[in-house]
Design a protein around this motif. Structure first.
Motif, PDB file in Angstrom:
ATOM      1  N   MET A   1      -2.018   8.102 -14.362  1.00 15.03           N
ATOM      2  CA  MET A   1      -2.066   8.573 -12.980  1.00 15.03           C
ATOM      3  C   MET A   1      -2.109  10.104 -12.945  1.00 15.03           C
ATOM      4  O   MET A   1      -2.781  10.691 -12.108  1.00 15.03           O
ATOM      5  CB  MET A   1      -0.910   7.990 -12.203  1.00 15.03           C
ATOM      6  CG  MET A   1      -1.050   6.458 -12.148  1.00 15.03           C
ATOM      7  SD  MET A   1      -0.153   5.658 -10.833  1.00 15.03           S
ATOM      8  CE  MET A   1       1.513   5.897 -11.411  1.00 15.03           C
TER       9      MET A   1
ATOM     10  N   ASP B   1       0.828  -1.206   0.000  1.00 13.12           N
ATOM     11  CA  ASP B   1       0.000   0.000   0.000  1.00 13.12           C
ATOM     12  C   ASP B   1       0.865   1.261   0.000  1.00 13.12           C
ATOM     13  O   ASP B   1       0.578   2.221  -0.718  1.00 13.12           O
ATOM     14  CB  ASP B   1      -0.930  -0.005   1.221  1.00 13.12           C
ATOM     15  CG  ASP B   1      -1.958  -1.137   1.158  1.00 13.12           C
ATOM     16  OD1 ASP B   1      -2.146  -1.713   0.062  1.00 13.12           O
ATOM     17  OD2 ASP B   1      -2.566  -1.456   2.195  1.00 13.12           O
TER      18      ASP B   1
ATOM     19  N   ILE C   1      -7.242   5.611 -11.426  1.00 14.16           N
ATOM     20  CA  ILE C   1      -7.368   4.893 -12.694  1.00 14.16           C
ATOM     21  C   ILE C   1      -5.974   4.713 -13.269  1.00 14.16           C
ATOM     22  O   ILE C   1      -5.242   5.682 -13.431  1.00 14.16           O
ATOM     23  CB  ILE C   1      -8.238   5.685 -13.691  1.00 14.16           C
ATOM     24  CG1 ILE C   1      -9.625   5.957 -13.086  1.00 14.16           C
ATOM     25  CG2 ILE C   1      -8.368   4.925 -15.007  1.00 14.16           C
ATOM     26  CD1 ILE C   1     -10.541   6.741 -14.018  1.00 14.16           C
TER      27      ILE C   1
ATOM     28  N   ARG D   1       3.869   5.430  -5.703  1.00  7.79           N
ATOM     29  CA  ARG D   1       3.816   5.351  -7.163  1.00  7.79           C
ATOM     30  C   ARG D   1       2.805   6.357  -7.719  1.00  7.79           C
ATOM     31  O   ARG D   1       3.090   7.084  -8.654  1.00  7.79           O
ATOM     32  CB  ARG D   1       3.439   3.920  -7.563  1.00  7.79           C
ATOM     33  CG  ARG D   1       3.312   3.681  -9.042  1.00  7.79           C
ATOM     34  CD  ARG D   1       3.105   2.194  -9.329  1.00  7.79           C
ATOM     35  NE  ARG D   1       4.353   1.452  -9.226  1.00  7.79           N
ATOM     36  CZ  ARG D   1       4.431   0.141  -8.984  1.00  7.79           C
ATOM     37  NH1 ARG D   1       3.336  -0.566  -8.809  1.00  7.79           N
ATOM     38  NH2 ARG D   1       5.597  -0.457  -8.934  1.00  7.79           N
ATOM     39  N   PHE D   2       1.655   6.398  -7.088  1.00  6.08           N
ATOM     40  CA  PHE D   2       0.600   7.299  -7.551  1.00  6.08           C
ATOM     41  C   PHE D   2       1.003   8.760  -7.357  1.00  6.08           C
ATOM     42  O   PHE D   2       0.636   9.629  -8.150  1.00  6.08           O
ATOM     43  CB  PHE D   2      -0.696   6.996  -6.790  1.00  6.08           C
ATOM     44  CG  PHE D   2      -1.884   7.757  -7.297  1.00  6.08           C
ATOM     45  CD1 PHE D   2      -2.436   7.446  -8.532  1.00  6.08           C
ATOM     46  CD2 PHE D   2      -2.447   8.778  -6.555  1.00  6.08           C
ATOM     47  CE1 PHE D   2      -3.534   8.142  -9.016  1.00  6.08           C
ATOM     48  CE2 PHE D   2      -3.546   9.477  -7.030  1.00  6.08           C
ATOM     49  CZ  PHE D   2      -4.099   9.160  -8.265  1.00  6.08           C
TER      50      PHE D   2
ATOM     51  N   LEU E   1       3.964   1.516  -1.052  1.00  4.13           N
ATOM     52  CA  LEU E   1       4.663   1.651  -2.335  1.00  4.13           C
ATOM     53  C   LEU E   1       3.701   2.160  -3.412  1.00  4.13           C
ATOM     54  O   LEU E   1       4.049   3.024  -4.219  1.00  4.13           O
ATOM     55  CB  LEU E   1       5.276   0.312  -2.752  1.00  4.13           C
ATOM     56  CG  LEU E   1       6.169   0.393  -4.000  1.00  4.13           C
ATOM     57  CD1 LEU E   1       7.330  -0.599  -3.878  1.00  4.13           C
ATOM     58  CD2 LEU E   1       5.425   0.129  -5.289  1.00  4.13           C
ATOM     59  N   SER E   2       2.490   1.638  -3.424  1.00  2.44           N
ATOM     60  CA  SER E   2       1.541   2.039  -4.465  1.00  2.44           C
ATOM     61  C   SER E   2       1.137   3.501  -4.302  1.00  2.44           C
ATOM     62  O   SER E   2       0.951   4.214  -5.284  1.00  2.44           O
ATOM     63  CB  SER E   2       0.314   1.125  -4.440  1.00  2.44           C
ATOM     64  OG  SER E   2       0.698  -0.170  -4.844  1.00  2.44           O
ATOM     65  N   LYS E   3       1.030   3.933  -3.062  1.00  2.08           N
ATOM     66  CA  LYS E   3       0.718   5.348  -2.836  1.00  2.08           C
ATOM     67  C   LYS E   3       1.869   6.214  -3.347  1.00  2.08           C
ATOM     68  O   LYS E   3       1.654   7.223  -4.020  1.00  2.08           O
ATOM     69  CB  LYS E   3       0.467   5.606  -1.341  1.00  2.08           C
ATOM     70  CG  LYS E   3       0.049   7.024  -1.012  1.00  2.08           C
ATOM     71  CD  LYS E   3      -0.626   7.107   0.358  1.00  2.08           C
ATOM     72  CE  LYS E   3      -1.229   8.491   0.601  1.00  2.08           C
ATOM     73  NZ  LYS E   3      -0.332   9.394   1.344  1.00  2.08           N
TER      74      LYS E   3
ATOM     75  N   THR F   1      -6.347   3.867  -3.931  1.00  6.13           N
ATOM     76  CA  THR F   1      -4.974   4.321  -3.728  1.00  6.13           C
ATOM     77  C   THR F   1      -4.371   4.848  -5.021  1.00  6.13           C
ATOM     78  O   THR F   1      -3.675   5.853  -5.027  1.00  6.13           O
ATOM     79  CB  THR F   1      -4.108   3.158  -3.200  1.00  6.13           C
ATOM     80  OG1 THR F   1      -4.679   2.704  -1.983  1.00  6.13           O
ATOM     81  CG2 THR F   1      -2.676   3.599  -2.952  1.00  6.13           C
TER      82      THR F   1
ATOM     83  N   GLN G   1       9.191   5.039  -3.748  1.00 10.53           N
ATOM     84  CA  GLN G   1       8.789   3.797  -4.412  1.00 10.53           C
ATOM     85  C   GLN G   1       9.963   2.815  -4.461  1.00 10.53           C
ATOM     86  O   GLN G   1       9.822   1.634  -4.160  1.00 10.53           O
ATOM     87  CB  GLN G   1       8.292   4.112  -5.832  1.00 10.53           C
ATOM     88  CG  GLN G   1       7.693   2.909  -6.520  1.00 10.53           C
ATOM     89  CD  GLN G   1       7.349   3.135  -7.989  1.00 10.53           C
ATOM     90  OE1 GLN G   1       7.397   2.208  -8.769  1.00 10.53           O
ATOM     91  NE2 GLN G   1       7.008   4.338  -8.378  1.00 10.53           N
ATOM     92  N   PHE G   2      11.119   3.342  -4.836  1.00 15.98           N
ATOM     93  CA  PHE G   2      12.282   2.459  -4.954  1.00 15.98           C
ATOM     94  C   PHE G   2      12.723   1.967  -3.572  1.00 15.98           C
ATOM     95  O   PHE G   2      13.062   0.800  -3.402  1.00 15.98           O
ATOM     96  CB  PHE G   2      13.433   3.161  -5.674  1.00 15.98           C
ATOM     97  CG  PHE G   2      13.063   3.603  -7.067  1.00 15.98           C
ATOM     98  CD1 PHE G   2      12.076   2.925  -7.771  1.00 15.98           C
ATOM     99  CD2 PHE G   2      13.664   4.692  -7.677  1.00 15.98           C
ATOM    100  CE1 PHE G   2      11.705   3.319  -9.057  1.00 15.98           C
ATOM    101  CE2 PHE G   2      13.308   5.085  -8.957  1.00 15.98           C
ATOM    102  CZ  PHE G   2      12.322   4.400  -9.642  1.00 15.98           C
TER     103      PHE G   2
ATOM    104  N   TRP H   1       9.124   8.829  -6.631  1.00 15.75           N
ATOM    105  CA  TRP H   1       9.941   7.750  -7.157  1.00 15.75           C
ATOM    106  C   TRP H   1      10.912   7.203  -6.119  1.00 15.75           C
ATOM    107  O   TRP H   1      11.086   5.993  -5.986  1.00 15.75           O
ATOM    108  CB  TRP H   1      10.732   8.232  -8.387  1.00 15.75           C
ATOM    109  CG  TRP H   1       9.852   8.557  -9.553  1.00 15.75           C
ATOM    110  CD1 TRP H   1       9.422   9.802  -9.927  1.00 15.75           C
ATOM    111  CD2 TRP H   1       9.256   7.638 -10.479  1.00 15.75           C
ATOM    112  NE1 TRP H   1       8.613   9.706 -11.037  1.00 15.75           N
ATOM    113  CE2 TRP H   1       8.505   8.393 -11.400  1.00 15.75           C
ATOM    114  CE3 TRP H   1       9.310   6.250 -10.625  1.00 15.75           C
ATOM    115  CZ2 TRP H   1       7.796   7.810 -12.449  1.00 15.75           C
ATOM    116  CZ3 TRP H   1       8.608   5.667 -11.675  1.00 15.75           C
ATOM    117  CH2 TRP H   1       7.862   6.446 -12.570  1.00 15.75           C
TER     118      TRP H   1
END
Lengths: 564, 564
Positions: free
Chosen positions: A553, A503, B316, A509-510, A505-507, B313, A517-518, A514
């Protein structure tokens, strides 16, 4: 030999969580995250993102405050705990004839690990296994350690795990989990293997007669810990196995397993028919005193099973299995690991070495999966587990192998039915045979499924499987593939807190964060490398795949502003 | 531009199986195997190993007898079949204003595909889709072709498949399978997508505004066919999409899909609010006349779904979905693909272009999986499928995305329940979000499972997913990972003959017939490369992992001699 080896993770630092029962501190990795930036009506606002705690297999290597010197070995974390129990003693010398002989061999001085630790063993009549303590109602520091470790400090409100020290104790007492923790490997951080805990992964390393030296194997061990390997098996079959293993154990923050038969056979120059209980026994003691945490022993393969192998496409593919089967055929005797199983347990219980009951008849191709031979052996493993437990020896049950997807579930069902809840430890399984060079993937597919169904530990497979010995990059590829499988299974099993990392990481990403995320990914270095390769100019506001016009996104953010 | 591109496989040659109903020949790859050598009492004897036939996506590129010239395009295999049906006509000019304008633009002369084929369309009032023919009881050459192709010449006694031309016809008529086969792409070899057939994989290629040119995209397309890609989606969003696509289609032996919205938006310089039916319609016709075999159209995402996305999260993550959602929000109108869906079908039926109903609301992280928005859209897709079928338009239903393992099965169940048996076409799903750089693996885990449950085609994911556009090596890694997932699913589904290849490879492995093992593998070049890296000296009688003393398979052979 590079003396100081370090493990670093981006945006991360080491934290220690203190015990409440014992004076212990449990190392974890804390990943700090940047803020989410919201823009509305031209105004920026900032949303804090909680740091994420990650289960950490890197031990002291990722703690800058700990002095690391490969030639001295890691700090001996558990030494005091073991001493305080006052149920062990330190004989003046090694008990293994082989160990004594090696020590006297001056030609080995150049490659010998420089520090000698006196071996420790149980006082007469005192079992010293974590299972024994658990059965006595004792919560050891090791048990509290793994309870804290498994919880991963889930700070998200509402997520609270059931993993208490008392829960750990009960799982150990019931044989449903093990803490592989040889009293002669106090450098290892306690970890637990059982269905009701995070799925663990094992990494195989080791030289063969064909290649690779001590430096390389120690480096591979540390490398495995870096990427998330939970245990290491040293499967060396080459020269100087004794000395190589000493270097690995003294520098390993994770439990180390072996197949003692391999070294025994090296001592016999490969002459299988010369194998006997005496030399095997001496090898067991040698390795117990060095600190090996678990032994794979192929004690379940019996003479009566051999006729069941007729018609198999790939016969026996377990090295240990094929060796003992040949010994049985040549000597016309029952498997000596079976006939001496109680003798073996009497040795193991003095050091708290766990037994991993090897599946010598695991299928080597999907056509051989789930056949009569495989399941006949599984049944024997279940009986042996009960015997080991009578000696308070901790037990793992090994499993296949090559199994097509529709035949995986029954492996788990039968293991549960026949092995009384002892943790299952499988190699893959590989879901197809047709992809040599990619068997980390064919097997991660099967491993994710069987781990979801309840397997406690999965043994990694590298891209070189069936083709050659893995190098460092292969180890990395294998470990990461298996971390994926294990983590996917943790999520599917509903392991508390497992999904927090996804969760977060995906947040990130959105949010186009970066860096975050990494930092949260299983292999930050690889992710960054790929990202950089695709990057042309500024991409802070869109993803690197779609480009600025078509980033979904980015468009979603516009949409959110639109429909507010 | 290298004019002559070839695909070669070791120990293999192209064979053609003739049709019994039609004058057709179906290309397949035959792998010749060496003999198994048995040694007993010092005497050698030889056992023949039957050649193995492999489903072949490489088209004429692997047939040395066919002249290949990228600047001329592939032979037009289906042209006669189409002409003989006598239900199509060739207008004097293109029907798309854009296509006509591009033709007149001299600045494009340098990059234009040199040969112009007049487009073909249905005669007034004549549907020309394979579904239509099937419903009329007609077994077309395309249907017989795929029936032969799917059977893979199972020469093993006892294995006989149910895949007859009549079975194909019935599956098509029921909408349970599609043959994507635009009458303007006669170069493509017929292939079928449906639950009751081999699981297929799609490969995404295409330039973006950020990088990559025509040469590179054509090379990637051929490269995908080499490794086993069953269809290609050209997702270009950059410059010269029209010209790039022409090169790809003329040289593609597999069906080509697109998302026409991408090009439409390029024509509008990315201005989403300017999108209208007229320009989209012209783009559809432009691509129908070029020969695109299936279109992804995000017609199921409705205004009423947008409020369901609150709390997601990652919002789309479908590019098409986010574009049309933004259009809806900005224009305050219902989705124009939905309101014009029958108009779309009326165009597609004139060329036999299949519609792949896009899942604009697929989850972009496991936390968003299986939410109300996703399933609300799926329900609409089911209704749209029925409308398309009224027009005899062939239909695929697209699916997720990011889904944890325990939530995968319900995706298949609901798709079956709501979409009346139309084939499911999923992207992955990825079983965890935490492995950027390895998403070919996270997604192969999910793809293998959903394909086993019944998904007909899986869309590949490369290691660069989420990070950048794939290069050739990424395409290879993605295709092979997905071939593994698809094949593992074929085996688990019990697809007739699927396991023959595994069995043959495993027998070769046991026999140390390395060359045969590699020839039968999904990536012979990679396997050989790894094998060579680990090879030191002679290893004809043992495997390269264990070395001569400890090779289990060598020991099994000795054992077999022992217990005889």
């Amino acid at each position: 030999m590079k003396k100081e080896q370090r493990i670093e993770y981006p945006s991360s630092h080491k934290i220690y969580v203190k015990g409440e029962i014992h004076d212990i501190k449990v190392g974890m990795r804390l990943v700090n995250l940047t803020d989410t930036v919201h823009i509305a009506d031209g105004e920026k606002s900032f949303e804090k993102n909680l740091p994420v705690t990650i289960y950490d297999t890197s031990g002291p290597y990722s703690d800058k405050k700990v002095a690391i010197d490969i030639t001295k070995g890691l700090p001996r974390l558990r030494q005091e705990w073991i001493e305080e129990r006052n149920d062990t003693e330190q004989p003046d010398d090694f008990s293994s004839a082989y160990a004594i002989a090696r020590r006297g061999d001056e030609s080995l001085d150049g490659i010998r690990f420089p520090v000698v630790h006196k071996p420790r063993r149980a006082k007469e009549g005192r079992p010293v296994s974590q299972m024994y303590y658990a059965r006595q109602g004792i919560v050891t520091p090791e048990m509290e350690y793994v309870a804290i470790r498994e919880n991963q400090r889930c700070e998200e409100p509402g997520i609270r795990t059931h993993i208490t020290p008392e829960f750990v104790r009960r799982e150990l007492a019931a044989g449903r989990a093990i803490i592989p923790a040889n009293i002669n490997h106090p450098e290892a951080e306690p970890m637990i293997i059982g269905t009701n805990f995070r799925v663990k992964i094992n990494t195989n390393i080791g030289n063969s007669s064909l290649m690779s030296g001590i430096d390389e194997e120690v480096e591979k061990a540390i490398w495995s810990c870096k990427w998330g390997g939970d245990t290491i098996m040293d499967l060396s079959t080459g020269r100087c196995i004794h000395e190589t293993r000493e270097w690995i154990i003294r520098n390993s923050p994770v439990p180390v397993g072996t197949v003692p038969l391999y070294q025994t056979l090296e001592k016999l120059n490969g002459k299988i028919e010369d194998l006997d209980w005496e030399i095997y026994r001496d090898t067991l003691i040698e390795q117990c005193e060095q600190g090996v945490d678990y032994f794979t022993i192929h004690a379940g393969l019996l003479c009566s099973h051999l006729p069941l192998l007729k018609g198999r496409t790939t016969g026996i593919v377990s090295r240990g299995g094929s060796i003992i089967a040949n010994w049985m055929a040549k000597r016309g005797k029952e498997n000596l690991f079976y006939t001496h199983f109680e003798d073996i347990c009497r040795i193991l219980k003095q050091y708290d070495v766990a037994v991993s009951l090897g599946d010598g008849l695991r299928p080597g191709c999907i056509g051989d999966a789930n056949d009569a031979g495989q399941f006949a052996e599984l049944s024997v493993l279940g009986r042996l587990a009960k015997i080991a437990w009578e000696h308070h020896v901790q037990v793992l049950i090994e499993g296949p192998g090559h199994v097509p997807m529709h035949k995986i579930a029954v492996n788990m069902d039968r293991q549960l039915a026949e092995c009384h809840g002892a943790p299952f430890y499988t190699l893959g399984p590989l879901a197809t045979d047709i992809a040599p060079g990619y068997d980390h993937i064919t097997s991660a597919i099967g491993a994710a499924q069987i781990a979801w169904y309840g397997t406690a530990m999965i043994c990694y497979v590298t891209p070189k499987e069936h083709l050659g010995l893995p190098d460092k990059e292969d180890v990395r590829a294998g470990v990461v593939a298996y971390k994926i499988a294990a983590h996917a299974a943790d999520i599917a099993k509903g392991h508390p807190g497992a999904q927090l990392r996804d969760d977060a990481l995906s947040k990130a990403r959105f949010d186009f964060r970066w860096k975050d995320q990494f930092a949260l990914s299983l292999d930050p270095e690889r992710a960054l490398e790929y990202y950089k390769a695709g990057r042309l100019g500024d991409d802070s506001g869109h993803c690197t795949m779609c480009g600025p016009h078509f980033c979904a996104m980015k468009l979603t953010k516009e949409l959110n502003n639109c429909i507010k």
